[in-house]
Design a protein around this motif. Structure first.
Motif, PDB file in Angstrom:
ATOM      1  N   THR A  80      -7.026 155.365  73.408  1.00 48.94           N
ATOM      2  CA  THR A  80      -7.355 154.105  73.523  1.00 48.94           C
ATOM      3  C   THR A  80      -6.901 153.060  72.267  1.00 48.94           C
ATOM      4  O   THR A  80      -7.099 153.237  71.234  1.00 48.94           O
ATOM      5  CB  THR A  80      -8.834 153.613  73.519  1.00 48.94           C
ATOM      6  N   ASN A  81      -5.945 152.052  72.720  1.00 47.07           N
ATOM      7  CA  ASN A  81      -5.419 151.147  71.790  1.00 47.07           C
ATOM      8  C   ASN A  81      -6.422 149.928  71.458  1.00 47.07           C
ATOM      9  O   ASN A  81      -6.874 149.377  72.735  1.00 47.07           O
ATOM     10  CB  ASN A  81      -4.046 150.650  72.242  1.00 47.07           C
ATOM     11  N   LYS A  82      -6.950 149.926  70.247  1.00 51.52           N
ATOM     12  CA  LYS A  82      -8.118 148.733  70.118  1.00 51.52           C
ATOM     13  C   LYS A  82      -7.532 147.356  70.534  1.00 51.52           C
ATOM     14  O   LYS A  82      -8.179 146.441  71.001  1.00 51.52           O
ATOM     15  CB  LYS A  82      -8.352 148.870  68.752  1.00 51.52           C
ATOM     16  N   ALA A  83      -6.222 147.177  70.107  1.00 48.43           N
ATOM     17  CA  ALA A  83      -5.848 145.656  70.464  1.00 48.43           C
ATOM     18  C   ALA A  83      -5.723 145.471  72.011  1.00 48.43           C
ATOM     19  O   ALA A  83      -6.207 144.247  72.345  1.00 48.43           O
ATOM     20  CB  ALA A  83      -4.305 145.584  69.872  1.00 48.43           C
ATOM     21  N   TYR A  84      -5.354 146.301  72.646  1.00 48.44           N
ATOM     22  CA  TYR A  84      -5.074 146.113  74.158  1.00 48.44           C
ATOM     23  C   TYR A  84      -6.517 146.345  74.730  1.00 48.44           C
ATOM     24  O   TYR A  84      -7.107 145.414  75.540  1.00 48.44           O
ATOM     25  CB  TYR A  84      -4.611 147.431  74.744  1.00 48.44           C
ATOM     26  N   ALA A  85      -7.401 147.087  74.265  1.00 49.18           N
ATOM     27  CA  ALA A  85      -8.885 147.281  74.710  1.00 49.18           C
ATOM     28  C   ALA A  85      -9.692 145.786  74.444  1.00 49.18           C
ATOM     29  O   ALA A  85     -10.403 145.225  75.360  1.00 49.18           O
ATOM     30  CB  ALA A  85      -9.602 148.337  74.126  1.00 49.18           C
ATOM     31  N   ASN A  86      -9.447 145.270  73.250  1.00 52.37           N
ATOM     32  CA  ASN A  86     -10.186 143.908  72.986  1.00 52.37           C
ATOM     33  C   ASN A  86      -9.832 142.766  73.846  1.00 52.37           C
ATOM     34  O   ASN A  86     -10.285 141.989  74.222  1.00 52.37           O
ATOM     35  CB  ASN A  86      -9.893 143.697  71.389  1.00 52.37           C
ATOM     36  N   ALA A  87      -8.031 142.795  74.008  1.00 52.97           N
ATOM     37  CA  ALA A  87      -7.665 141.846  74.976  1.00 52.97           C
ATOM     38  C   ALA A  87      -8.048 141.952  76.384  1.00 52.97           C
ATOM     39  O   ALA A  87      -8.544 141.051  76.876  1.00 52.97           O
ATOM     40  CB  ALA A  87      -6.166 141.978  74.962  1.00 52.97           C
ATOM     41  N   CYS A 141       0.482 140.527  72.168  1.00 53.59           N
ATOM     42  CA  CYS A 141       0.818 139.355  71.530  1.00 53.59           C
ATOM     43  C   CYS A 141       1.502 138.635  72.633  1.00 53.59           C
ATOM     44  O   CYS A 141       1.508 137.308  72.570  1.00 53.59           O
ATOM     45  CB  CYS A 141       1.638 139.516  70.317  1.00 53.59           C
ATOM     46  N   ALA A 142       2.650 139.148  73.188  1.00 52.95           N
ATOM     47  CA  ALA A 142       3.389 138.449  74.454  1.00 52.95           C
ATOM     48  C   ALA A 142       2.475 137.850  75.440  1.00 52.95           C
ATOM     49  O   ALA A 142       2.496 136.827  75.618  1.00 52.95           O
ATOM     50  CB  ALA A 142       4.401 139.489  74.808  1.00 52.95           C
ATOM     51  N   VAL A 143       1.275 138.684  75.747  1.00 49.47           N
ATOM     52  CA  VAL A 143       0.525 138.183  76.965  1.00 49.47           C
ATOM     53  C   VAL A 143      -0.258 136.986  76.224  1.00 49.47           C
ATOM     54  O   VAL A 143      -0.523 135.980  76.840  1.00 49.47           O
ATOM     55  CB  VAL A 143      -0.305 139.220  77.318  1.00 49.47           C
ATOM     56  N   ARG A 144      -0.552 137.121  75.083  1.00 53.97           N
ATOM     57  CA  ARG A 144      -1.435 136.025  74.249  1.00 53.97           C
ATOM     58  C   ARG A 144      -0.703 134.716  74.298  1.00 53.97           C
ATOM     59  O   ARG A 144      -1.173 133.537  74.706  1.00 53.97           O
ATOM     60  CB  ARG A 144      -1.848 136.166  73.071  1.00 53.97           C
ATOM     61  N   GLU A 145       0.549 134.941  73.707  1.00 55.53           N
ATOM     62  CA  GLU A 145       1.265 133.763  73.835  1.00 55.53           C
ATOM     63  C   GLU A 145       1.883 133.290  75.179  1.00 55.53           C
ATOM     64  O   GLU A 145       2.039 132.058  75.369  1.00 55.53           O
ATOM     65  CB  GLU A 145       2.849 134.138  73.041  1.00 55.53           C
ATOM     66  N   LEU A 146       2.244 133.874  76.241  1.00 52.36           N
ATOM     67  CA  LEU A 146       2.241 133.484  77.437  1.00 52.36           C
ATOM     68  C   LEU A 146       1.073 132.773  78.082  1.00 52.36           C
ATOM     69  O   LEU A 146       1.094 131.560  78.477  1.00 52.36           O
ATOM     70  CB  LEU A 146       2.551 134.761  78.344  1.00 52.36           C
TER      71      LEU A 146
END
Length: 106
Positions: free
Chosen positions: A4-11, A74-79
């Motif tokens: 589990t990637n934490k950044a992805y799970a949090n997003a 980050c790309a999805v966040r920026e999008l």
């Protein structure tokens, strides 16, 4: 062992990958990022196995994939932020237009 990637799970928890509130073209892009993230998670799980004699290389690939996942989050966040800004900009433009119409009518 599941990865589990934490950044992805949090997003995901924060709703960044929910496509219900975005236009179809943005939803497609978000889904493509999510599919790529899934592929990197699979790479990480495979590279964690003991079958690889070159642990240095395997660890480098794990690190690369983890970084790629973070970059895609980050790309999805920026999008999403760009979308919010364009909505705000359109609303401000509309308000300006309406004010000009009201001024002309007065």
């Amino acid at each position: 062992m599941a990865y589990t990637n934490k950044a992805y799970a949090n997003a995901v928890r924060d709703g960044m990958f929910n496509t219900d509130d975005v236009p179809a073209h943005v939803a497609r892009e978000i889904r493509e990022y999510e599919a790529a993230i899934d592929q990197h998670c699979q790479i990480i799980m495979r590279m964690q196995r003991d079958e690889f004699s070159d642990r240095g290389f395997a660890d480098t690939m794990i690190e690369y994939s983890e970084e790629a996942i973070g970059d895609m989050v980050c790309a999805v966040r920026e999008l999403r932020e760009k979308r919010k800004e364009s909505i705000k900009s359109a609303a401000l433009s509309h308000n300006d237009d309406m004010r000009k119409v009201a001024e002309c009518a007065a």
